[in-house]
Write an enzyme that holds these catalytic residues in place. Structure first.
Site, PDB file in Angstrom:
ATOM      1  N   GLU A 148       0.839  -1.199   0.000  1.00 12.46           N
ATOM      2  CA  GLU A 148       0.000   0.000   0.000  1.00 12.46           C
ATOM      3  C   GLU A 148       0.872   1.245   0.000  1.00 12.46           C
ATOM      4  OE1 GLU A 148      -2.455   1.583  -0.577  1.00 12.46           O
ATOM      5  OE2 GLU A 148      -4.136   1.321   0.763  1.00 12.46           O
ATOM      6  N   ASP A 149       0.330   2.344  -0.518  1.00  9.27           N
ATOM      7  CA  ASP A 149       1.051   3.610  -0.465  1.00  9.27           C
ATOM      8  C   ASP A 149       1.096   4.163   0.954  1.00  9.27           C
ATOM      9  OD1 ASP A 149      -1.686   4.134  -0.398  1.00  9.27           O
ATOM     10  OD2 ASP A 149      -1.668   5.575  -2.051  1.00  9.27           O
ATOM     11  N   ASP A 154      -3.616   4.756   6.833  1.00 11.26           N
ATOM     12  CA  ASP A 154      -4.179   5.928   7.517  1.00 11.26           C
ATOM     13  C   ASP A 154      -5.160   5.436   8.589  1.00 11.26           C
ATOM     14  OD1 ASP A 154      -5.129   8.476   8.131  1.00 11.26           O
ATOM     15  OD2 ASP A 154      -6.188   8.755   6.251  1.00 11.26           O
ATOM     16  N   LYS A 183       0.565   6.571   8.915  1.00 13.83           N
ATOM     17  CA  LYS A 183       0.057   7.639   9.801  1.00 13.83           C
ATOM     18  C   LYS A 183      -0.335   6.966  11.112  1.00 13.83           C
ATOM     19  CE  LYS A 183      -1.875  10.758   6.307  1.00 13.83           C
ATOM     20  NZ  LYS A 183      -3.102  11.394   5.793  1.00 13.83           N
ATOM     21  N   PHE A 228      -1.809  15.790   5.125  1.00 13.02           N
ATOM     22  CA  PHE A 228      -2.222  15.183   3.858  1.00 13.02           C
ATOM     23  C   PHE A 228      -1.055  15.255   2.881  1.00 13.02           C
ATOM     24  CE2 PHE A 228      -4.364  14.529  -0.153  1.00 13.02           C
ATOM     25  CZ  PHE A 228      -5.151  13.444   0.178  1.00 13.02           C
ATOM     26  N   ASP A 284      -2.180  10.812  -4.254  1.00 15.83           N
ATOM     27  CA  ASP A 284      -2.876  11.855  -5.004  1.00 15.83           C
ATOM     28  C   ASP A 284      -3.784  12.705  -4.122  1.00 15.83           C
ATOM     29  OD1 ASP A 284      -4.874   9.797  -4.509  1.00 15.83           O
ATOM     30  OD2 ASP A 284      -6.132  10.911  -5.919  1.00 15.83           O
TER      31      ASP A 284
HETATM   32  P1  IMP Z   1      -7.283   4.241   5.119  1.00 18.61           P
HETATM   33  O1  IMP Z   1      -8.341   3.277   4.669  1.00 18.61           O
HETATM   34  O2  IMP Z   1      -7.871   5.400   5.880  1.00 18.61           O
HETATM   35  O3  IMP Z   1      -6.133   3.607   5.869  1.00 18.61           O
HETATM   36  O4  IMP Z   1      -6.737   4.968   3.861  1.00 18.61           O
HETATM   37  C1  IMP Z   1      -5.881   4.410   3.005  1.00 18.61           C
HETATM   38  C2  IMP Z   1      -5.967   5.103   1.673  1.00 18.61           C
HETATM   39  O5  IMP Z   1      -6.337   6.475   1.805  1.00 18.61           O
HETATM   40  C3  IMP Z   1      -4.613   5.111   1.042  1.00 18.61           C
HETATM   41  O6  IMP Z   1      -4.435   3.985   0.232  1.00 18.61           O
HETATM   42  C4  IMP Z   1      -4.634   6.388   0.237  1.00 18.61           C
HETATM   43  O7  IMP Z   1      -5.178   6.123  -1.034  1.00 18.61           O
HETATM   44  C5  IMP Z   1      -5.563   7.298   0.978  1.00 18.61           C
HETATM   45  N1  IMP Z   1      -4.816   8.269   1.817  1.00 18.61           N
HETATM   46  C6  IMP Z   1      -4.688   8.275   3.162  1.00 18.61           C
HETATM   47  N2  IMP Z   1      -3.935   9.305   3.583  1.00 18.61           N
HETATM   48  C7  IMP Z   1      -3.557   9.958   2.456  1.00 18.61           C
HETATM   49  C8  IMP Z   1      -2.721  11.111   2.227  1.00 18.61           C
HETATM   50  O8  IMP Z   1      -2.150  11.744   3.119  1.00 18.61           O
HETATM   51  N3  IMP Z   1      -2.560  11.468   0.922  1.00 18.61           N
HETATM   52  C9  IMP Z   1      -3.143  10.800  -0.120  1.00 18.61           C
HETATM   53  N4  IMP Z   1      -3.909   9.711   0.060  1.00 18.61           N
HETATM   54  C10 IMP Z   1      -4.119   9.296   1.340  1.00 18.61           C
HETATM   55 MG    MG Z   2      -4.371   4.108  -2.045  1.00 18.01          MG
END
Ligand code: IMP
Ligand code: MG
Length: 181
Positions: free
Chosen positions: A99-100, A103, A131, A152, A159
């Protein structure tokens, strides 16, 4: 630096060095196991491309598409998945989800559930950014590029509304660009 950014948090050199180290860590754990790396599109495409080239052992690649944000900068909490892995034989395989950024954890938890249903031999998670203080569900990555704050970030695959993925570095987006404070 792109003018929409507040700073460059991780420059090209730092990113490449960390990816190289991750490749060594993965080699120690996966060499000889012919693992399947599953990249989460779209964000992970650049990290995954660099990571696999830092891994000097045989591996296979798959992709999965996930989206939860739409064009907002705050997670919607609803994860849409497509290109389901259910048709792929992951049974008995060593799987690494790439994963990138981790969060809230909602996306990776959902993907993990889906893959665990395929009875892999092992399942681990690799996220380039983590994060750590933003988790809404209990999940941790086994391999992390950098632990970061709750800003962010864009660039290196990340993106905002599909922009900035091509920046070769990662920086914090100016809040006025996404209507934040
Ligand atoms: P989660 O489900 O909240 O853990 O979010 C994961 C996804 O949210 C990542 O794969 C990203 O695509 C997006 N995301 C979370 N934080 C950021 C950020 O700071 N910049 C860009 N995309 C983010
Ligand atoms: Mg993503």
């Amino acid at each position: 630096m792109n003018g929409d950014l507040l700073d460059i948090s991780y420059g090209e050199g730092a990113i490449q060095e960390r990816v190289r180290q991750l490749g060594c860590e993965l080699a120690a754990d996966y060499a000889g196991k012919n693992p399947v790396f599953i990249g989460v599109l779209n964000g992970a495409f650049i990290f995954l491309a660099d990571l696999v080239r830092a891994c000097e052992f045989p591996l296979e690649l798959r992709f999965l598409r996930a989206s939860s944000y739409g064009s907002a900068a705050v997670t919607s909490g609803v994860v849409k998945l497509s290109d389901s892995v259910s048709s792929l034989p992951l049974t008995g395989r060593h799987v690494l989800i790439v994963e990138d950024i981790l969060d809230s954890g909602v996306t990776l938890s959902r993907i993990r559930e889906l893959i665990l249903a395929e009875s892999p031999a092992s399942l681990r998670l690799c996220a380039f950014l983590d994060k750590t203080a933003s988790r809404q569900v209990p999940i941790e990555a086994d391999y992390v590029g950098f632990s970061c704050g709750p800003s962010f970030f864009v660039g290196y695959g990340l993106d905002y509304a599909e922009r900035y993925r091509n920046l070769p570095y990662i920086g914090v987006l100016k809040p006025e660009i996404y209507g934040g404070t």
